[in-house]
Design a protein around this motif. Structure first.
Motif, PDB file in Angstrom:
ATOM      1  N   SER A   2      22.968  61.843  42.019  1.00 19.01           N
ATOM      2  CA  SER A   2      23.938  61.902  42.828  1.00 19.01           C
ATOM      3  C   SER A   2      25.053  62.949  42.221  1.00 19.01           C
ATOM      4  O   SER A   2      25.116  63.252  40.915  1.00 19.01           O
ATOM      5  CB  SER A   2      24.866  60.678  42.964  1.00 19.01           C
ATOM      6  N   VAL A   3      25.264  64.034  42.953  1.00 22.04           N
ATOM      7  CA  VAL A   3      25.890  65.248  42.861  1.00 22.04           C
ATOM      8  C   VAL A   3      27.239  65.057  42.847  1.00 22.04           C
ATOM      9  O   VAL A   3      27.708  64.611  44.025  1.00 22.04           O
ATOM     10  CB  VAL A   3      25.275  66.626  43.348  1.00 22.04           C
ATOM     11  N   ASP A   4      28.221  65.389  41.742  1.00 26.75           N
ATOM     12  CA  ASP A   4      29.455  65.412  41.849  1.00 26.75           C
ATOM     13  C   ASP A   4      30.166  66.686  41.947  1.00 26.75           C
ATOM     14  O   ASP A   4      29.618  67.703  41.437  1.00 26.75           O
ATOM     15  CB  ASP A   4      30.135  64.627  40.713  1.00 26.75           C
ATOM     16  N   LEU A   5      31.249  66.798  42.555  1.00 33.74           N
ATOM     17  CA  LEU A   5      31.914  68.242  42.866  1.00 33.74           C
ATOM     18  C   LEU A   5      32.561  68.426  41.402  1.00 33.74           C
ATOM     19  O   LEU A   5      32.782  69.608  41.427  1.00 33.74           O
ATOM     20  CB  LEU A   5      33.069  68.254  44.118  1.00 33.74           C
ATOM     21  N   ARG A   6      32.944  67.444  40.818  1.00 34.95           N
ATOM     22  CA  ARG A   6      33.711  67.812  39.423  1.00 34.95           C
ATOM     23  C   ARG A   6      32.644  67.947  38.401  1.00 34.95           C
ATOM     24  O   ARG A   6      31.704  66.955  38.506  1.00 34.95           O
ATOM     25  CB  ARG A   6      34.700  66.766  39.275  1.00 34.95           C
ATOM     26  N   ASN A   7      32.819  68.748  37.277  1.00 31.05           N
ATOM     27  CA  ASN A   7      32.129  68.736  36.213  1.00 31.05           C
ATOM     28  C   ASN A   7      32.561  67.604  35.269  1.00 31.05           C
ATOM     29  O   ASN A   7      33.402  66.837  35.396  1.00 31.05           O
ATOM     30  CB  ASN A   7      32.219  70.043  35.511  1.00 31.05           C
ATOM     31  N   CYS A   8      31.701  67.391  34.051  1.00 29.28           N
ATOM     32  CA  CYS A   8      31.953  66.213  33.176  1.00 29.28           C
ATOM     33  C   CYS A   8      33.385  66.364  32.552  1.00 29.28           C
ATOM     34  O   CYS A   8      33.935  65.150  32.121  1.00 29.28           O
ATOM     35  CB  CYS A   8      31.062  66.436  31.950  1.00 29.28           C
ATOM     36  N   GLU A   9      34.179  67.370  32.680  1.00 28.27           N
ATOM     37  CA  GLU A   9      35.590  67.374  32.227  1.00 28.27           C
ATOM     38  C   GLU A   9      36.544  67.126  33.391  1.00 28.27           C
ATOM     39  O   GLU A   9      37.751  67.284  33.320  1.00 28.27           O
ATOM     40  CB  GLU A   9      35.811  68.822  31.475  1.00 28.27           C
ATOM     41  N   GLY A  10      36.112  66.943  34.511  1.00 28.32           N
ATOM     42  CA  GLY A  10      36.749  66.426  35.646  1.00 28.32           C
ATOM     43  C   GLY A  10      37.470  67.719  36.565  1.00 28.32           C
ATOM     44  O   GLY A  10      38.247  67.509  37.622  1.00 28.32           O
ATOM     45  N   TYR A  11      37.137  68.822  36.115  1.00 26.03           N
ATOM     46  CA  TYR A  11      37.461  70.222  36.782  1.00 26.03           C
ATOM     47  C   TYR A  11      36.291  70.397  38.214  1.00 26.03           C
ATOM     48  O   TYR A  11      35.302  70.058  38.089  1.00 26.03           O
ATOM     49  CB  TYR A  11      37.680  71.366  36.154  1.00 26.03           C
ATOM     50  N   LYS A  12      37.119  70.755  39.225  1.00 30.08           N
ATOM     51  CA  LYS A  12      35.959  71.146  40.382  1.00 30.08           C
ATOM     52  C   LYS A  12      35.184  72.362  40.078  1.00 30.08           C
ATOM     53  O   LYS A  12      35.518  73.337  39.554  1.00 30.08           O
ATOM     54  CB  LYS A  12      36.925  71.358  41.638  1.00 30.08           C
ATOM     55  N   ASP A  13      34.053  72.129  40.294  1.00 34.07           N
ATOM     56  CA  ASP A  13      32.848  73.274  40.193  1.00 34.07           C
ATOM     57  C   ASP A  13      32.104  73.547  41.244  1.00 34.07           C
ATOM     58  O   ASP A  13      31.124  73.015  41.287  1.00 34.07           O
ATOM     59  CB  ASP A  13      32.142  72.918  38.789  1.00 34.07           C
ATOM     60  N   PRO A  14      32.585  74.039  42.314  1.00 34.54           N
ATOM     61  CA  PRO A  14      31.852  74.249  43.562  1.00 34.54           C
ATOM     62  C   PRO A  14      30.465  75.054  43.299  1.00 34.54           C
ATOM     63  O   PRO A  14      29.653  74.764  44.122  1.00 34.54           O
ATOM     64  CB  PRO A  14      32.758  75.004  44.432  1.00 34.54           C
ATOM     65  N   THR A  15      30.392  76.054  42.427  1.00 36.09           N
ATOM     66  CA  THR A  15      29.153  76.689  42.231  1.00 36.09           C
ATOM     67  C   THR A  15      28.008  75.809  41.678  1.00 36.09           C
ATOM     68  O   THR A  15      26.850  75.859  42.426  1.00 36.09           O
ATOM     69  CB  THR A  15      29.263  77.879  41.140  1.00 36.09           C
ATOM     70  N   ALA A  16      28.249  75.048  40.781  1.00 34.36           N
ATOM     71  CA  ALA A  16      27.326  74.273  40.290  1.00 34.36           C
ATOM     72  C   ALA A  16      27.002  73.078  41.350  1.00 34.36           C
ATOM     73  O   ALA A  16      25.838  72.511  41.479  1.00 34.36           O
ATOM     74  CB  ALA A  16      27.796  73.370  39.073  1.00 34.36           C
ATOM     75  N   TYR A  17      27.948  72.749  41.939  1.00 36.60           N
ATOM     76  CA  TYR A  17      27.747  71.355  42.974  1.00 36.60           C
ATOM     77  C   TYR A  17      26.806  72.115  44.072  1.00 36.60           C
ATOM     78  O   TYR A  17      26.052  71.217  44.522  1.00 36.60           O
ATOM     79  CB  TYR A  17      29.265  71.318  43.377  1.00 36.60           C
ATOM     80  N   GLU A  18      26.829  73.269  44.636  1.00 36.49           N
ATOM     81  CA  GLU A  18      26.074  73.714  45.745  1.00 36.49           C
ATOM     82  C   GLU A  18      24.820  73.989  45.211  1.00 36.49           C
ATOM     83  O   GLU A  18      23.831  73.616  45.848  1.00 36.49           O
ATOM     84  CB  GLU A  18      26.839  75.240  46.251  1.00 36.49           C
ATOM     85  N   ALA A  19      24.877  74.522  43.970  1.00 29.46           N
ATOM     86  CA  ALA A  19      23.282  74.625  43.387  1.00 29.46           C
ATOM     87  C   ALA A  19      22.552  73.397  43.016  1.00 29.46           C
ATOM     88  O   ALA A  19      21.648  73.165  43.605  1.00 29.46           O
ATOM     89  CB  ALA A  19      23.387  75.371  42.043  1.00 29.46           C
ATOM     90  N   LEU A  20      23.319  72.311  42.621  1.00 30.85           N
ATOM     91  CA  LEU A  20      22.519  70.980  42.338  1.00 30.85           C
ATOM     92  C   LEU A  20      22.342  70.361  43.419  1.00 30.85           C
ATOM     93  O   LEU A  20      21.289  69.549  43.827  1.00 30.85           O
ATOM     94  CB  LEU A  20      23.349  70.264  41.497  1.00 30.85           C
TER      95      LEU A  20
END
Length: 143
Positions: A2-20
């Protein structure tokens, strides 16, 4: 996965989200890709426990190499009596019907049982592609 829009620190990371997310979609698409159906031809009678385990190994090999295995001798003995000649003939008939839906017939091992010999004769008669493998899952080209 399951891909989360937020990174492990809780910040939104749309680039990583789209790639994953794209990777996850590609994995799902790959699972639904075309897989040819192959008929697994191996011994059943005799040492049934050993032969059943071997047929399961051969079927797993087919899955791992990108095919859909059909192994009637793993299916039909679960509800049909192989010791009853009438039911055995019916199971062989069912196996022939399934073989007609397969793109190839894979023959495993050095021992050819009577049932296997009948399946091989039918495959040759119907001009199905036959491939031979050792018990160690190596293809034999000189058969």
């Amino acid at each position: 996965m399951s891909v989360d829009l937020r990174n492990c620190e809780g910040y939104k990371d749309p680039t990583a989200y789209e790639a994953l997310s794209a990777l996850e979609r590609e994995e799902r698409r790959a699972l639904r890709a075309f897989r040819p159906i192959v008929y697994i031809c191996s011994p059943y009678a005799g040492d049934i426990d050993r032969n059943t385990a071997a047929a399961r190994k051969y079927s797993r090999f087919a899955v791992e190499t990108g095919y859909i295995p059909i192994a009637p001798h793993l299916l039909f003995p679960q509800f049909m009596n192989d010791g009853d000649p009438t039911e055995r003939e019916l199971a062989l008939f069912f196996g022939n019907a399934l073989m007609s839906k397969c793109s190839e017939v894979w023959v495993f091992g050095d021992t050819i049982s009577n049932g296997m010999a009948a399946e091989i004769r039918r495959a040759r008669w119907k001009n199905y592609r036959l491939r031979y493998f050792t018990e160690e899952l190596e293809e034999q080209y000189d058969v």
